[in-house]
Motif scaffolding. Structure first.
Motif, PDB file in Angstrom:
ATOM      1  N   LEU A 162       0.832  -1.205   0.000  1.00 38.00           N
ATOM      2  CA  LEU A 162       0.000   0.000   0.000  1.00 38.00           C
ATOM      3  C   LEU A 162       0.864   1.251   0.000  1.00 38.00           C
ATOM      4  O   LEU A 162       1.969   1.253   0.537  1.00 38.00           O
ATOM      5  CB  LEU A 162      -0.882   0.014   1.254  1.00 38.00           C
ATOM      6  N   ASP A 163       0.311   2.321  -0.602  1.00 42.92           N
ATOM      7  CA  ASP A 163       1.002   3.589  -0.420  1.00 42.92           C
ATOM      8  C   ASP A 163       0.377   4.322   0.775  1.00 42.92           C
ATOM      9  O   ASP A 163      -0.633   3.874   1.322  1.00 42.92           O
ATOM     10  CB  ASP A 163       0.985   4.433  -1.703  1.00 42.92           C
ATOM     11  N   ASP A 164       0.985   5.455   1.153  1.00 44.39           N
ATOM     12  CA  ASP A 164       0.561   6.109   2.386  1.00 44.39           C
ATOM     13  C   ASP A 164      -0.907   6.517   2.350  1.00 44.39           C
ATOM     14  O   ASP A 164      -1.619   6.424   3.347  1.00 44.39           O
ATOM     15  CB  ASP A 164       1.440   7.336   2.665  1.00 44.39           C
ATOM     16  N   GLU A 165      -1.353   6.937   1.150  1.00 44.99           N
ATOM     17  CA  GLU A 165      -2.733   7.395   1.016  1.00 44.99           C
ATOM     18  C   GLU A 165      -3.713   6.256   1.323  1.00 44.99           C
ATOM     19  O   GLU A 165      -4.683   6.433   2.050  1.00 44.99           O
ATOM     20  CB  GLU A 165      -2.918   7.855  -0.423  1.00 44.99           C
ATOM     21  N   GLU A 166      -3.430   5.106   0.762  1.00 41.54           N
ATOM     22  CA  GLU A 166      -4.306   3.945   0.979  1.00 41.54           C
ATOM     23  C   GLU A 166      -4.277   3.515   2.437  1.00 41.54           C
ATOM     24  O   GLU A 166      -5.295   3.148   3.009  1.00 41.54           O
ATOM     25  CB  GLU A 166      -3.834   2.795   0.089  1.00 41.54           C
ATOM     26  N   ARG A 167      -3.101   3.539   3.023  1.00 38.02           N
ATOM     27  CA  ARG A 167      -2.972   3.157   4.411  1.00 38.02           C
ATOM     28  C   ARG A 167      -3.808   4.083   5.297  1.00 38.02           C
ATOM     29  O   ARG A 167      -4.502   3.650   6.201  1.00 38.02           O
ATOM     30  CB  ARG A 167      -1.500   3.199   4.839  1.00 38.02           C
ATOM     31  N   THR A 168      -3.738   5.365   4.986  1.00 36.99           N
ATOM     32  CA  THR A 168      -4.513   6.337   5.759  1.00 36.99           C
ATOM     33  C   THR A 168      -6.004   6.066   5.601  1.00 36.99           C
ATOM     34  O   THR A 168      -6.766   6.114   6.565  1.00 36.99           O
ATOM     35  CB  THR A 168      -4.200   7.774   5.284  1.00 36.99           C
ATOM     36  N   MET A 169      -6.421   5.732   4.368  1.00 36.47           N
ATOM     37  CA  MET A 169      -7.833   5.452   4.143  1.00 36.47           C
ATOM     38  C   MET A 169      -8.310   4.294   5.033  1.00 36.47           C
ATOM     39  O   MET A 169      -9.345   4.381   5.699  1.00 36.47           O
ATOM     40  CB  MET A 169      -8.064   5.090   2.684  1.00 36.47           C
ATOM     41  N   TRP A 170      -7.527   3.240   5.091  1.00 36.55           N
ATOM     42  CA  TRP A 170      -7.930   2.080   5.904  1.00 36.55           C
ATOM     43  C   TRP A 170      -7.870   2.397   7.396  1.00 36.55           C
ATOM     44  O   TRP A 170      -8.716   1.941   8.169  1.00 36.55           O
ATOM     45  CB  TRP A 170      -7.064   0.858   5.581  1.00 36.55           C
ATOM     46  N   ALA A 171      -6.888   3.190   7.774  1.00 34.05           N
ATOM     47  CA  ALA A 171      -6.793   3.566   9.189  1.00 34.05           C
ATOM     48  C   ALA A 171      -8.031   4.367   9.592  1.00 34.05           C
ATOM     49  O   ALA A 171      -8.606   4.150  10.664  1.00 34.05           O
ATOM     50  CB  ALA A 171      -5.521   4.366   9.436  1.00 34.05           C
ATOM     51  N   ASN A 172      -8.467   5.251   8.707  1.00 31.07           N
ATOM     52  CA  ASN A 172      -9.668   6.039   9.012  1.00 31.07           C
ATOM     53  C   ASN A 172     -10.913   5.168   9.054  1.00 31.07           C
ATOM     54  O   ASN A 172     -11.783   5.339   9.900  1.00 31.07           O
ATOM     55  CB  ASN A 172      -9.851   7.151   7.964  1.00 31.07           C
ATOM     56  N   TRP A 173     -10.962   4.240   8.127  1.00 30.27           N
ATOM     57  CA  TRP A 173     -12.110   3.310   8.099  1.00 30.27           C
ATOM     58  C   TRP A 173     -12.188   2.545   9.417  1.00 30.27           C
ATOM     59  O   TRP A 173     -13.257   2.427  10.015  1.00 30.27           O
ATOM     60  CB  TRP A 173     -11.937   2.355   6.904  1.00 30.27           C
ATOM     61  N   ALA A 174     -11.038   2.062   9.865  1.00 32.45           N
ATOM     62  CA  ALA A 174     -11.024   1.279  11.108  1.00 32.45           C
ATOM     63  C   ALA A 174     -11.323   2.165  12.316  1.00 32.45           C
ATOM     64  O   ALA A 174     -11.967   1.728  13.265  1.00 32.45           O
ATOM     65  CB  ALA A 174      -9.682   0.580  11.276  1.00 32.45           C
ATOM     66  N   SER A 175     -10.889   3.417  12.267  1.00 30.00           N
ATOM     67  CA  SER A 175     -11.075   4.252  13.462  1.00 30.00           C
ATOM     68  C   SER A 175     -12.557   4.557  13.693  1.00 30.00           C
ATOM     69  O   SER A 175     -12.969   4.791  14.819  1.00 30.00           O
ATOM     70  CB  SER A 175     -10.221   5.515  13.395  1.00 30.00           C
ATOM     71  N   LYS A 176     -13.345   4.537  12.629  1.00 31.53           N
ATOM     72  CA  LYS A 176     -14.797   4.692  12.822  1.00 31.53           C
ATOM     73  C   LYS A 176     -15.354   3.539  13.649  1.00 31.53           C
ATOM     74  O   LYS A 176     -16.206   3.719  14.513  1.00 31.53           O
ATOM     75  CB  LYS A 176     -15.509   4.746  11.464  1.00 31.53           C
ATOM     76  N   LEU A 177     -14.863   2.339  13.360  1.00 30.33           N
ATOM     77  CA  LEU A 177     -15.330   1.169  14.122  1.00 30.33           C
ATOM     78  C   LEU A 177     -14.796   1.215  15.552  1.00 30.33           C
ATOM     79  O   LEU A 177     -15.467   0.813  16.483  1.00 30.33           O
ATOM     80  CB  LEU A 177     -14.896  -0.123  13.431  1.00 30.33           C
ATOM     81  N   VAL A 178     -13.584   1.729  15.705  1.00 33.85           N
ATOM     82  CA  VAL A 178     -13.026   1.850  17.061  1.00 33.85           C
ATOM     83  C   VAL A 178     -13.914   2.777  17.882  1.00 33.85           C
ATOM     84  O   VAL A 178     -14.240   2.500  19.037  1.00 33.85           O
ATOM     85  CB  VAL A 178     -11.575   2.374  17.025  1.00 33.85           C
ATOM     86  N   GLU A 179     -14.367   3.862  17.254  1.00 31.72           N
ATOM     87  CA  GLU A 179     -15.281   4.775  17.939  1.00 31.72           C
ATOM     88  C   GLU A 179     -16.563   4.065  18.339  1.00 31.72           C
ATOM     89  O   GLU A 179     -17.074   4.229  19.441  1.00 31.72           O
ATOM     90  CB  GLU A 179     -15.643   5.934  17.007  1.00 31.72           C
ATOM     91  N   GLU A 180     -17.066   3.248  17.412  1.00 31.91           N
ATOM     92  CA  GLU A 180     -18.320   2.532  17.674  1.00 31.91           C
ATOM     93  C   GLU A 180     -18.184   1.603  18.893  1.00 31.91           C
ATOM     94  O   GLU A 180     -19.097   1.502  19.698  1.00 31.91           O
ATOM     95  CB  GLU A 180     -18.701   1.741  16.417  1.00 31.91           C
ATOM     96  N   TYR A 181     -17.039   0.963  19.024  1.00 33.64           N
ATOM     97  CA  TYR A 181     -16.906  -0.049  20.086  1.00 33.64           C
ATOM     98  C   TYR A 181     -16.180   0.446  21.332  1.00 33.64           C
ATOM     99  O   TYR A 181     -16.350  -0.102  22.405  1.00 33.64           O
ATOM    100  CB  TYR A 181     -16.220  -1.309  19.545  1.00 33.64           C
ATOM    101  N   PHE A 182     -15.351   1.438  21.195  1.00 28.41           N
ATOM    102  CA  PHE A 182     -14.585   1.891  22.365  1.00 28.41           C
ATOM    103  C   PHE A 182     -14.926   3.326  22.755  1.00 28.41           C
ATOM    104  O   PHE A 182     -14.407   3.835  23.734  1.00 28.41           O
ATOM    105  CB  PHE A 182     -13.077   1.805  22.096  1.00 28.41           C
ATOM    106  N   GLY A 183     -15.765   3.969  21.960  1.00 27.65           N
ATOM    107  CA  GLY A 183     -16.039   5.383  22.212  1.00 27.65           C
ATOM    108  C   GLY A 183     -14.969   6.262  21.592  1.00 27.65           C
ATOM    109  O   GLY A 183     -13.944   5.763  21.106  1.00 27.65           O
ATOM    110  N   ARG A 184     -15.234   7.545  21.565  1.00 22.84           N
ATOM    111  CA  ARG A 184     -14.300   8.498  20.955  1.00 22.84           C
ATOM    112  C   ARG A 184     -13.034   8.600  21.797  1.00 22.84           C
ATOM    113  O   ARG A 184     -13.108   8.553  23.021  1.00 22.84           O
ATOM    114  CB  ARG A 184     -14.979   9.865  20.907  1.00 22.84           C
ATOM    115  N   ARG A 185     -11.907   8.685  21.139  1.00 21.14           N
ATOM    116  CA  ARG A 185     -10.658   8.878  21.888  1.00 21.14           C
ATOM    117  C   ARG A 185     -10.664  10.255  22.518  1.00 21.14           C
ATOM    118  O   ARG A 185     -11.076  11.215  21.888  1.00 21.14           O
ATOM    119  CB  ARG A 185      -9.455   8.771  20.955  1.00 21.14           C
ATOM    120  N   PRO A 186     -10.235  10.375  23.768  1.00 18.15           N
ATOM    121  CA  PRO A 186     -10.246  11.702  24.419  1.00 18.15           C
ATOM    122  C   PRO A 186      -9.288  12.656  23.718  1.00 18.15           C
ATOM    123  O   PRO A 186      -8.290  12.241  23.170  1.00 18.15           O
ATOM    124  CB  PRO A 186      -9.806  11.422  25.844  1.00 18.15           C
TER     125      PRO A 186
END
Ligand code: SF4
Ligand code: SF4
Ligand code: SF4
Lengths: 416, 371
Positions: free
Chosen positions: A392-416
């Protein structure tokens, strides 16, 4: 971008930070590997340092044990600080032990190792870190006191897996345990297993029925799976009782049969199964056992060329033949291994080509007809190559990281 | 012929026949089992035609099935005190303690739980999380599978014990690198990788290359290049007579095989992550056996909590629980509704690394057609 300070990749540099991180894994409701490791003499700093560094500390090491050419794994940390020598151990078929035998194995792990085991890797039991100075004696102890031997590593016959079969399973359609015993002691297999002469590893797996508890369809160069011919056997009387007791719903039984082989006659209260359609899914058998059982005529389906590791990615097994006993297939096993090795000498097969890769290179048809001298009866299903990973290039990696962070919010709540 | 008695080691002392290793009660009943009954999610009763019964109590074990002899001896004591003197180690690293009455089975369950070990893993539950050794032993690991496994287990324990029911059996594999030692036949398959082409330590990689370029002229291909399935690794002679190595990024598929044979292939640890594959199973139930397929090419692997991985796994399980029929494993469910629908439910972006593949045909014994 956060700038990382590159430290030398040594155990000492990272161990302290890693030991802190490991504490996290000693809490939580599930039994902890870290807690177990800490009960032993295991040099846990190497593991800790790896976790902190984001890299495994281990590199290949070397060891020599007289007349033992397979079965031990030598490791040392990249900085040379710690070295280890693990022993694989040949397991009894079915991995069912009397406590008397298990105690002997524990004594072995305490006497020669660190008091630590991996109780069931893909390769069976592993005794963690035998002290190198007693490795030689340890082999003899295994042979003479425990009654087994150092196991298998490298390019040879590896751990052979059999499901528990007739020892504790009602579904077993053939004696998987005896079959594994015989396979291991077949003169050719027995001779091969002491050396590493193959292009890569060889595995065989024995499953008693289509549930395939050993995953012979994928994880075996030769997989032997128990099947029956035609329809499952129905005990109408017993089935009616089960239906009356509310244990079995015949309409659902018919609806859930993946091959549509089952019909239920509500008038006559009779269940019919069309044996020419049954795909041996075990569904009706599991739901209504023992009123519905596998048919009486039993066979073994042989699949070939499945594996996880191999040059061109993982593969599922291909259909070779349906036989009456594992013995019937032994000549094919021997021929396959011999030509796989021969083709390496010819340069067609490369080191790290599994049998599945070899078959892919020569073609399934040629393999079956020319190498084994059989009629090709069934064509294998082609499938996309099995693998994982991405460049992956950095752009794609960032896209997936953002995708996953939405789910992290769903299950762990927003990061402070 | 050598007279050295040690040479006898070339003749392996194999643990055959297996009957020598069995507890007595089982040995008497080999091949005689006729029925089974279930008592909750971790206790199974086997009934023999002789009238004998064996109850197995299934116990979950620590990640990578690492166990101290101290703990194992406690289980062995329980198996002697309350059981029939036998333990089975399952293919997935659970322990089954054998006994001969339901009463004793329940007592075993209590004792085991007192030790902090869960009982369960049978029926529509999480059966086990299969973890490779990764940073504990492996030289090629990219992420540490055992710590990921521990975190997942901590979050998913109620699915193992059966406190929360699943539509069907669930098996999860965690592999530390693309070698995927966990295999491809699990419902959810987590595989660590570099997220990029491998790099290398220019000095140490020389340990994997011939010392002189002359070897290349003679047609020798060093193993590190030879194993690459896509020809992404080029080795060449340098003007000073030594050998150099290049990785062609555009050809690399991040399979990790080069690193598998050369410890000095390397990667940028800031890019590491895991790929997530779904839908694999070995059993011939439902749609039949199927390989798992990569649906999420990369999410970051950040210890100690690995929140991204946990969240994705939980989401997959939740969507499956909400949509599957009873008895439908993840692969069977996806086969019914279609991969596109699965992507839609999870809002997964499609890229070249996770194009939805329609698997056609059947695997395993179904390739034989009706038998
Ligand atoms: S593969 Fe079949 S026979 Fe073997 S243990 Fe599993 S269910 Fe029983
Ligand atoms: S075994 Fe499966 S395919 Fe065969 S009749 Fe029963 S439910 Fe149908
Ligand atoms: S990761 Fe695989 S494809 Fe990439 S260079 Fe290494 S061997 Fe070749």
């Amino acid at each position: 971008m956060q700038v990382r300070v590159k430290k030398p990749l040594t155990v000492d540099e990272y161990a302290k930070q890693g030991m802190e991180m490991l504490k996290y894994y000693e809490s939580g409701p599930w039994p902890s590997h870290v807690t177990e490791l800490k009960k032993t003499k295991y040099p846990i700093e190497a593991y800790a340092a790896g976790l902190a560094a984001g890299k495994t500390m281990w590199a290949a090491g070397s060891a020599k044990i007289r007349y033992v050419y397979t079965g031990f794994i030598a490791r040392r940390t990249r900085d040379g600080k710690i070295s280890e020598l693990h022993f694989r151990v040949w397991q009894p078929s079915g991995y069912l032990y009397s406590t008397e035998k298990l105690r002997k194995l524990m004594d072995f792990a305490d006497k020669y190792g660190l008091g630590l085991l991996e109780i069931a890797g893909q390769q069976g039991l592993m005794i963690i870190s035998i002290r190198p100075e007693v490795a030689d004696e340890a082999v003899d102890y295994l042979r003479n006191v425990v009654g087994t031997d150092i196991g298998a590593t490298g390019d040879t016959i590896r751990e052979l897996a059999a499901c528990v079969g007739p020892a504790l399973c009602e579904f077993a359609l053939y004696d998987t345990l005896e079959a594994r015993d015989r396979f291991m002691t077949h003169p050719k297999i027995y001779e091969w297993m002491s050396n590493q002469l193959f292009p890569f590893k060889f595995k065989a797996k024995f499953s008693g029925c289509p549930f395939d508890c050993t995953r012979a369809v994928h994880r075996a160069d030769f997989g032997f799976i128990g099947v029956w011919v035609g329809a499952p056997e129905v005990d109408q009387e017993l089935l009616r009782k089960k239906i009356e007791a509310g244990e079995v719903d015949p309409a659902r039984l018919a609806a859930n049969c993946p091959s549509g082989a089952i019909t239920w006659d509500p008038e006559k209260k009779e269940l019919k199964i069309d044996g020419t359609r049954c795909k041996k899914s075990m569904h009706c058998i599991r739901a209504a056992y023992p009123a519905i059982k596998p048919g009486k005529e039993r066979k073994i389906a042989v699949v070939v060329g499945g594996h996880v590791k191999g040059r061109f990615g993982g593969k599922m097994g291909k259909p070779l033949a349906v036989v009456n006993s594992v013995e019937e297939a032994m000549d094919w096993v021997v021929k396959t291994v011999e030509s796989w090795t021969e083709y390496m000498e010819k340069g067609v097969v490369k080191h790290k080509d599994r049998i599945g890769d070899f078959i892919m290179k020569v073609g399934f048809k040629k393999y079956v007809t020319e190498i084994l001298g059989l009629k090709e009866e069934k064509k294998p299903t082609l499938h996309p190559s099995l693998r994982a990973g991405a460049v992956l290039d950095d752009e794609e990696r960032t896209m997936w990281a953002n995708w996953a962070s939405k789910l992290v919010e769903e299950y762990f709540g927003r990061r402070p | 012929m050598t007279a050295d008695p040690v040479a006898q080691r070339l003749q392996k002392r194999l643990p055959v026949p297996y009957t020598e290793w069995l507890p007595e009660l089982v040995r008497r009943n080999v091949g005689k089992w006729v029925d089974r009954r279930f008592h909750g999610y971790g206790i199974i009763e086997h009934i023999s035609s002789t009238g004998d019964r064996v109850f197995t109590v299934k116990v979950g074990t620590p990640p990578n099935f690492r166990m101290s002899t101290e703990t194992m001896r406690k289980f062995i004591d329980i198996a002697d005190k309350l059981g029939i003197g036998g333990i089975k180690i399952t293919r997935n690293g659970n322990l089954e303690i054998l006994t001969d009455s339901l009463d004793k089975a329940v007592k075993i369950k209590e004792e085991v739980e007192k030790m902090g070990f869960p009982v369960g893993g049978w029926g529509p539950t999480l059966w086990s999380i299969n973890s490779c050794t990764a940073f504990l032993t492996c030289t090629t690991a990219v992420v540490d599978a055992p710590s990921i496994t521990k975190v997942l287990y901590d979050h998913l324990k109620p699915y193992f014990t059966g406190e929360v029911k699943l539509p069907a059996k669930l098996r999860i594999n965690v592999s530390g690198c693309p070698s995927s030692c966990g295999g491809f036949t699990s419902d959810i398959n987590i595989v660590g990788h570099y997220g990029d082409a491998p790099t290398y330590d220019p000095e140490r990689v020389k340990l994997c290359l011939p010392r002189s370029a002359k070897a290349l002229e003679a047609g020798h291909v060093p193993e590190v290049a030879e194993v690459c399935p896509t020809g992404a690794i080029k080795v060449y002679g340098k003007p000073d007579g030594t050998v150099g190595l290049d990785v062609i990024r555009s050809k690399c598929i991040a399979c990790g095989r080069c690193r598998d044979v050369c410890d000095w292939m390397d990667f940028d640890e800031s890019k590491i992550g895991v790929a997530i594959l779904v839908g694999g199973k070995a059993s011939n139930t439902g749609r039949g056996s199927m390989p798992s397929i990569q649906v999420i090419p990369w999410v970051p692997a950040i210890p100690p909590e690995y929140r991204e991985i946990v969240a994705v796994v939980k989401k997959i399980i939740d969507v499956w629980r909400a949509n599957a029929r009873e008895g439908e494993r993840i692969g069977d469910w996806i086969a019914r509704v279609g991969m596109e629908q699965f992507y839609k439910l999870l809002e997964i972006p499609v890229t070249k690394w996770n194009k939805p593949v329609a698997i056609s045909g059947e695997f395993g014994i179904r390739q034989f057609g009706p038998i």
